[in-house]
Design a protein around this motif. Structure first.
Motif, PDB file in Angstrom:
ATOM      1  N   VAL A 137      11.400  -4.659  -4.395  1.00  0.00           N
ATOM      2  CA  VAL A 137      10.872  -3.570  -3.566  1.00  0.00           C
ATOM      3  C   VAL A 137       9.570  -4.024  -2.909  1.00  0.00           C
ATOM      4  O   VAL A 137       8.831  -4.848  -3.462  1.00  0.00           O
ATOM      5  CB  VAL A 137      10.632  -2.288  -4.397  1.00  0.00           C
ATOM      6  N   SER A 138       9.290  -3.465  -1.729  1.00  0.00           N
ATOM      7  CA  SER A 138       8.078  -3.823  -0.997  1.00  0.00           C
ATOM      8  C   SER A 138       7.248  -2.594  -0.636  1.00  0.00           C
ATOM      9  O   SER A 138       6.329  -2.694   0.178  1.00  0.00           O
ATOM     10  CB  SER A 138       8.436  -4.583   0.282  1.00  0.00           C
ATOM     11  N   VAL A 139       7.579  -1.447  -1.236  1.00  0.00           N
ATOM     12  CA  VAL A 139       6.822  -0.222  -0.987  1.00  0.00           C
ATOM     13  C   VAL A 139       6.472   0.430  -2.315  1.00  0.00           C
ATOM     14  O   VAL A 139       7.184   0.276  -3.324  1.00  0.00           O
ATOM     15  CB  VAL A 139       7.620   0.780  -0.118  1.00  0.00           C
ATOM     16  N   CYS A 140       5.401   1.147  -2.309  1.00  0.00           N
ATOM     17  CA  CYS A 140       4.974   1.909  -3.467  1.00  0.00           C
ATOM     18  C   CYS A 140       5.812   3.182  -3.567  1.00  0.00           C
ATOM     19  O   CYS A 140       6.496   3.564  -2.615  1.00  0.00           O
ATOM     20  CB  CYS A 140       3.481   2.226  -3.336  1.00  0.00           C
ATOM     21  N   THR A 141       5.721   3.877  -4.701  1.00  0.00           N
ATOM     22  CA  THR A 141       6.452   5.136  -4.841  1.00  0.00           C
ATOM     23  C   THR A 141       5.919   6.209  -3.904  1.00  0.00           C
ATOM     24  O   THR A 141       6.617   7.190  -3.614  1.00  0.00           O
ATOM     25  CB  THR A 141       6.367   5.638  -6.291  1.00  0.00           C
ATOM     26  N   CYS A 142       4.708   5.996  -3.385  1.00  0.00           N
ATOM     27  CA  CYS A 142       4.153   6.948  -2.426  1.00  0.00           C
ATOM     28  C   CYS A 142       4.651   6.694  -1.008  1.00  0.00           C
ATOM     29  O   CYS A 142       4.442   7.518  -0.118  1.00  0.00           O
ATOM     30  CB  CYS A 142       2.621   6.908  -2.443  1.00  0.00           C
ATOM     31  N   GLY A 143       5.281   5.557  -0.782  1.00  0.00           N
ATOM     32  CA  GLY A 143       5.824   5.233   0.537  1.00  0.00           C
ATOM     33  C   GLY A 143       5.043   4.188   1.294  1.00  0.00           C
ATOM     34  O   GLY A 143       5.515   3.679   2.318  1.00  0.00           O
TER      35      GLY A 143
END
Length: 516
Positions: A137-143
């Motif tokens: 993954v390259s994004v945080c859970t916040c987007g």
């Protein structure tokens, strides 16, 4: 290095490298441990640049701060000194193509087990977690996107509640996982499968080959050079497809698809390696063909050998002279003139119809041998006339009336139709007319040849042949050593009766028409 900054940061906040942790990952983690929000803040105080760590610089300073050895950090870090090749764990790669400088990727499951950054996530050709077989993954859970500027390993650093380890792991493509394990095997991390066509290359070329083959599989025939990054699909998925094709020996399928695209393109020029395989062969040839990759070159040339006549120079270059024949050699094998051999090959689509082409082509010996067996059992229209022992117009009428289809039809540039018929079809028709009649040395007085009967009675040869096949007329015999229909004998009286019935039928039709 600024020693005052070292005292300000405090030794207890520094840690030694963890398993598979790169120099950038280590600096990111210790910066977070010391409470910085931005990595550049720690960089200004220590004199260590995270961008330089990505090139293999400032490793000695980082090792001193973390009380570890340079070799310990260096083994998981890209070494890319100015003016020299870039290497990771002793393997040469392309830093521009293979190294991810700005974006940051991570495996959620790995971070949940140990919150530190692995060097496995910093390279474009390692597109999945080899241990959990999930996508990175390259994004945080916040987007927000992950980067190297914020001092946070497990989040984007811009939010307060983000946690990459809470991402739901998505299973990666099987080909991408296999490819990742293979390349990590080359780096000494996992025990992946071996692929001979890639094992014989340095890592930088093995990645390029997988990229080119993947682009060839996805894009097919094209005049423009392609790589795995030229499509709407993810780079790692295209790269993985190329790896699977090479690992499973499926390159011939991709070559066949490209050749079929060339055949359906409407290009009437003779087939060549460049026209049949487009940019893929141009790339392979520029790399050195057989000297670069003997396995791939052999696959391409062998497929071309089976698909279309090769240029004489190509046959010599790749050692296929013993497996191929010139046009003259093919004509001699088939026992027909060279001009007729050319026409047959043009009709079958084996060579182009351009008379001005001066390229000498070598033909597949196996195909020509099979063709010679077929041609020995075929004849042209002139041979049909000889077999039937009838004239041109009568033979033409017989072929049309009894639906004897030609094996091959070719329209010449002058617009003339040329035909080739199977001898077994002609022999089957003649045998049906002879109908097992007894062999006779001489013609009995009450009998007449079926061909001569058409001139004596008002009935055609086709009508007589149809009457024999229908069982309305039986052959009286067949003259020994007489070819075709001319040797078939019929009873004069029976032919006369058929003729009278035919005439009476016409008269009845006229009378009925008058009464109406």
């Amino acid at each position: 290095m600024n020693l005052d900054a070292l005292q300000r940061l405090g030794l207890p906040a520094w840690d030694q490298p963890l398993e598979h942790e790169s120099a950038r990952g280590l600096f990111l983690r210790v910066t977070q441990l010391n409470g910085y929000k931005l990595v550049c803040q720690a960089g200004r105080e220590t004199g260590i640049s995270i961008a330089d760590l990505g090139r293999g610089k400032d490793l000695a300073e980082l090792a001193q701060l973390t009380r570890s050895s340079v070799a310990e950090i260096e083994c998981n870090t890209l070494i890319n000194p100015f003016g020299k090749v870039a290497q990771i764990r002793g393997q040469t790669i392309s830093p521009r193509r293979d190294f991810i400088r700005l974006e940051r990727f991570a495996c959620p499951i790995c971070l949940a087990r140990s919150p530190h950054h692995r060097f496995l996530w910093e390279y474009t050709f390692l597109g999945a977690c080899p241990f959990h077989e999930c996508q990175l993954v390259s994004v945080c859970t916040c987007g927000n996107s992950l980067n190297w500027s914020q001092a946070s390993v497990t989040s984007c650093g811009k939010c307060k509640t983000g946690d990459i380890s809470r991402h739901t792991a998505t299973r990666a493509e099987a080909g991408t996982v296999r490819m990742t394990k293979y390349f990590l095997r080359r780096l000494g991390i996992t025990d992946g499968e071996g692929v001979a066509v890639l094992d014989e290359q340095p890592l930088i070329e093995a990645i390029d080959i997988a990229s080119r083959v993947g682009a060839f599989v996805v894009g097919g025939l094209s005049p423009l050079w392609k790589t795995a990054g030229d499509f709407d699909q993810p780079y790692v998925d295209v790269l993985g497809r190329g790896f699977v094709v090479l690992a499973d020996g499926l390159l011939d399928t991709a070559l066949q698809r490209s050749f079929e695209m060339y055949c359906s393109s409407g290009d009437t020029r003779p087939g060549t390696l460049g026209r049949a395989y487009g940019w893929f062969f141009a790339w392979l040839n520029l790399k050195g063909a057989g000297k670069y990759s003997k396995s791939i070159t052999t696959a391409v040339v062998e497929h071309a050998y089976r698909s279309f006549p090769l240029d004489l120079r190509v046959a010599r270059k790749f050692g296929l002279e013993g497996k191929t024949l010139s046009l003259l050699g093919a004509a001699r094998m088939c026992g027909i003139p060279k001009t007729k051999m050319r026409r047959v090959l043009e009709t079958l689509g084996k060579i182009g119809v351009d008379k001005h082409a001066r390229i000498t082509r070598h033909l597949n010996t196996g195909e020509i041998n099979n063709m010679s067996l077929i041609l020995r059992e075929c004849t042209n229209f002139k041979g049909v006339c000889l077999k039937l022992a009838t004239g041109h117009e009568v033979s033409k009428a017989i072929l049309a009336a009894f639906e004897i289809e030609p094996f091959m039809v070719r329209r010449s540039q002058a617009g003339r139709q040329e035909y080739l018929y199977r001898l077994q079809d002609i022999d089957r028709f003649v045998s049906g007319i002879r109908n097992g009649a007894a062999l006779l040395q001489n013609v009995p007085p009450e009998a007449v040849s079926i061909v001569q009967a058409t001139g004596w009675y008002r009935i055609t040869l086709i009508e007589l042949c149809r009457a024999i096949l229908d069982g309305r007329l039986k052959p009286a015999g067949q003259v020994r050593d007489t070819e075709g229909l001319r040797g078939v004998l019929v009873s004069r009286s029976e032919v006369r009766q058929l003729s009278l019935k035919k005439v009476e039928g016409r008269k009845d039709g006229i009378l009925k028409g008058g009464e109406m």
